[in-house]
Design an enzyme around this catalytic site. Structure first.
Site, PDB file in Angstrom:
ATOM      1  N   GLU A 146      59.224 -27.342  40.882  1.00  5.84           N
ATOM      2  CA  GLU A 146      59.005 -26.531  42.090  1.00  5.84           C
ATOM      3  C   GLU A 146      58.765 -27.396  43.324  1.00  5.84           C
ATOM      4  O   GLU A 146      57.676 -27.392  43.909  1.00  5.84           O
ATOM      5  CB  GLU A 146      57.849 -25.554  41.876  1.00  5.84           C
ATOM      6  CG  GLU A 146      58.157 -24.520  40.811  1.00  5.84           C
ATOM      7  CD  GLU A 146      57.085 -23.438  40.694  1.00  5.84           C
ATOM      8  OE1 GLU A 146      55.940 -23.695  41.096  1.00  5.84           O
ATOM      9  OE2 GLU A 146      57.413 -22.357  40.189  1.00  5.84           O
ATOM     10  N   GLU A 302      61.103 -19.575  34.385  1.00  5.80           N
ATOM     11  CA  GLU A 302      59.700 -19.219  34.115  1.00  5.80           C
ATOM     12  C   GLU A 302      59.446 -17.787  34.563  1.00  5.80           C
ATOM     13  O   GLU A 302      59.869 -17.388  35.648  1.00  5.80           O
ATOM     14  CB  GLU A 302      58.743 -20.090  34.941  1.00  5.80           C
ATOM     15  CG  GLU A 302      58.635 -21.526  34.567  1.00  5.80           C
ATOM     16  CD  GLU A 302      57.654 -22.254  35.501  1.00  5.80           C
ATOM     17  OE1 GLU A 302      56.765 -21.615  36.082  1.00  5.80           O
ATOM     18  OE2 GLU A 302      57.816 -23.473  35.654  1.00  5.80           O
TER      19      GLU A 302
END
Ligand code: GAL
Length: 662
Positions: A146, A302
């Site tokens: 991320e 995710e």
């Protein structure tokens, strides 16, 4: 090329003993897990001291997983530099716009411009890639984690220096930079590159062009970090695809640019399912990911099995919701379903985050739902690699987002995402598939293009949009579009200057509303639709009026217009319409463009389709709490139940059907 729907999650064996690894591998098999993301935060375990790499534990884990049929997304663990590295190189720590250093003890505590960080990261990635280059379990590289989550640019001295270099590349000379930044204003003219600063905390509004370049620079810096690693991985393992996980509509990183550098787009998605429109928000994210990858299948990297731990109150996903959300990702083009995380941690900041394998173990609702989904997904291999086709696109550009939401506007309440979401919601509820498109991209395959608040437009995008309509497309543009160029300088004249021909109008005045102020648009269908926030005072040069304001000093002047331009049609919306009005306008535009829903279905039932040229599959998701009846275009086979479905299908509350059409 994947041969099974990907199923699994982040796995952190570094938090557990080898006995637990054994149990994990066995339970993964039981749950139908065929993929895990490994090593994401394991830097210190892979490199316990400078230059001493230890992959023995990881070899053991990967071999064990492989023996149990589990493939690996191997992560480069560069999102969390170990304390020893900070001790040796404290300058790695990021600094905020106020000059505050952000310390370790958490994660993502690094400046992307730190030379030490980049060198240590590159050496580790090289060692990792060389060690695993021939391991058959490695299916995907997962670079870092991320990018730009948590931090919003680093303002340390190295970053300021890197910014100056970036500016030299972009503008060439100081003279050009001064022009691009409009530095005649407030005596900001630069006479030496060393005078240039990052947009640190200032007494009053910062130069907006400087700020915009800073946002571009910060985004490019993360992409540079990614590229450093990609070069190493490409060289060592040319056949293993590469990704880095995205965070939906994340503001500080230009995902068009980053997606272009990866082989597969992957997403982390954490909707708050206690909110009624979670599915709309999820859908919007899914469609963006598919669009970023040019329509190719993407990967849900995710999601939470049930609750997260970072909201004030972390509500559970109620029974059936995790399954529904997972199928929704497939319905919008994902080829896999993964979670954060496999086994619930017992220590650390995420010990109360849900996991596929909860603290209480396998005698639990969560585990039963996880294993049951894992079993079902094994029946869906045939849909892999198929694609969603959309006839409608919403234009979306990160540079526009940064510029639009800069400071000191006529109204500082014009926000991009709420506008995009309002439009997307209407299309979603009609089961109209939507792509997102960059304004400079080829739009010719779309029947309808929607341009919400396209405030910043480059010459190229202006021409592209113009041509799209001239050649027969249908466009719907909303207010405060076409206002500035790519330096964030006003395009003065008959606004929106680049679009005034195409729209058949110009705007004489912007009217920002006070907070409680509203107005009404009298529409061509005889209805009055409430509006708020803003009114353009429009002067017509060819467009026809589809709605005008009822009140105020501009009562009777146009609020919604339509214009025939070349072979196409453009609609313009000069205000913020409440829901019913927007729904009516979108219906007009869709009818004009010939855009149809994938399938007409009862409220709360979402339908998408994927096809591979030979077969078409309908994904039917009943998001409502009551059973629904859906009329199908043809008899079909439901892949989950295996049964044949005739043209009228019954679908229980929160149930899903994936139908191969005959
Ligand atoms: C994601 C992150 C994971 C984990 C998860 C918790 O943003 O990539 O590492 O922190 O959030 O929801």
């Amino acid at each position: 090329m994947v041969t099974h729907v990907i199923y699994g999650g982040d796995y952190n064996p570094e938090q557990w003993t080898p006995e637990v690894w054994e149990e994990d591998a066995r339970l993964m098999q039981e749950a139908g897990v065929n993929r895990v993301s490994l090593g994401i935060f394991a830097w210190v375990k892979m490199e316990p001291a400078p230059g001493q790499y230890d992959f023995t534990w990881l070899d053991q884990v990967i071999d064990l997983l492989h023996a149990h049929g589990v493939q690996v997304n191997l992560a480069t663990p560069t999102a969390s530099p170990p304390p020893w590295l900070i001790r040796l190189h404290p300058e790695i720590l990021p600094v905020t716009a106020d000059g505050v250093t952000l310390w370790h003890g958490s994660r993502r505590h690094y400046c992307p411009h730190s030379r030490a960080y980049r060198e240590y990261a590159s050496r580790l990635v090289t060692a990792l890639a060389e060690h695993y280059q021939n391991h058959p379990a490695i299916s995907l590289w997962h670079i870092d984690n991320e990018y730009s989550c948590h931090e919003n640019g680093c303002f340390c001295d190295a970053s300021v220096e890197a910014f100056r270099q970036w500016l030299q590349k972009r503008h060439g000379t100081l003279e050009n930079l001064n022009k691009a930044w409009g530095t005649a204003f407030w005596s900001q003219t630069y006479t030496d590159w060393q005078e240039i600063q990052a947009p640190k905390r200032t007494p009053a509004f910062i130069n907006p062009s400087q700020k915009l370049d800073w946002e571009r620079f910060c985004s490019d810096s993360w992409i540079d970090c990614f590229e450093d690693q990609k070069v190493i991985l490409r060289r060592t393992t040319p056949n293993i695809p590469i990704t880095t996980n995205f965070m939906n509509f994340h503001r500080s990183l230009d995902y068009w640019k980053l997606a272009a550098a990866e082989n597969i787009v992957s997403l982390d998605c954490y909707p708050d399912t206690s909110l009624p429109d979670w599915r709309v928000e999820s859908g919007m994210g899914w469609d963006m990911m598919r669009s970023l990858g040019g329509g190719r299948p993407w990967l849900l990297m995710e999601q939470a099995p049930t609750h997260v731990n970072w909201r004030q109150r972390n509500t559970t996903k109620r029974p059936g919701i995790m399954r529904l959300g997972s199928y929704q990702a497939l319905a919008h083009g994902s080829d896999g379903i993964m979670f954060f995380q496999w086994r619930a941690s017992v220590a650390g900041a995420e010990k109360f985050h849900s996991a596929m394998l909860p603290h209480v173990g396998t005698d639990s609702r969560v585990w039963r739902e996880i294993t049951s989904l894992g079993g079902e997904l094994q029946k869906l291999d045939e849909v892999l690699s198929s694609r969603v086709q959309a006839e409608t696109a919403i234009l979306f550009d990160w540079e526009n987002w940064w510029a639009l939401e800069g400071q000191a506007k006529v109204s500082n309440d014009i926000r991009l995402l709420p506008q995009v979401k309002a439009i997307y919601t209407e299309l979603f509820q009609r089961n109209i598939s939507v792509d997102f498109a960059h304004p400079e991209s080829d739009l010719s395959r779309y029947r309808l293009v929607i341009a919400p608040h396209v405030y910043l437009v480059s010459e190229r995008s202006a021409k592209n949009i113009d041509q799209y309509v001239a050649q027969g497309g249908t466009l719907l543009m909303t207010f405060f579009s076409g206002i500035v160029d790519d330096n964030d300088h006003v395009r003065a004249g008959h606004m929106p200057v680049p679009f005034s021909n195409l729209l058949g109008l110009w705007i004489e005045e912007f009217v920002a509303y006070a907070e409680a102020q509203t107005n009404v648009v009298e529409a061509a269908n005889g209805q009055g639709y409430p509006c708020e926030l803003w009114s353009d005072i429009i002067r017509l040069t060819g467009a026809e009026v589809l709605g005008h304001y009822r009140e105020d000093y501009f009562a009777g002047s146009p609020a919604i217009t339509r214009h025939r331009y070349g072979k196409g049609t453009s609609y313009y919306l000069g205000t913020e319409l409440a829901r019913d009005g927007l729904a009516w306008l979108l219906d007009q535009a869709c009818a004009e463009a010939g855009v149809r829903p994938v399938l007409e279905a009862p409220p709360g039932v979402e339908v998408t389709s994927r096809s591979n040229g030979t077969h078409t599959w309908l994904f039917v998701l009943n998001h409502s709490d009551v059973e629904a009846w859906v009329k199908l275009p043809a008899p079909a086979t439901d892949l989950i139940s295996g049964s044949r479905v005739e043209s009228l299908m019954q679908l229980g509350a929160r149930q899903v059907a994936i139908l191969r059409l005959s």
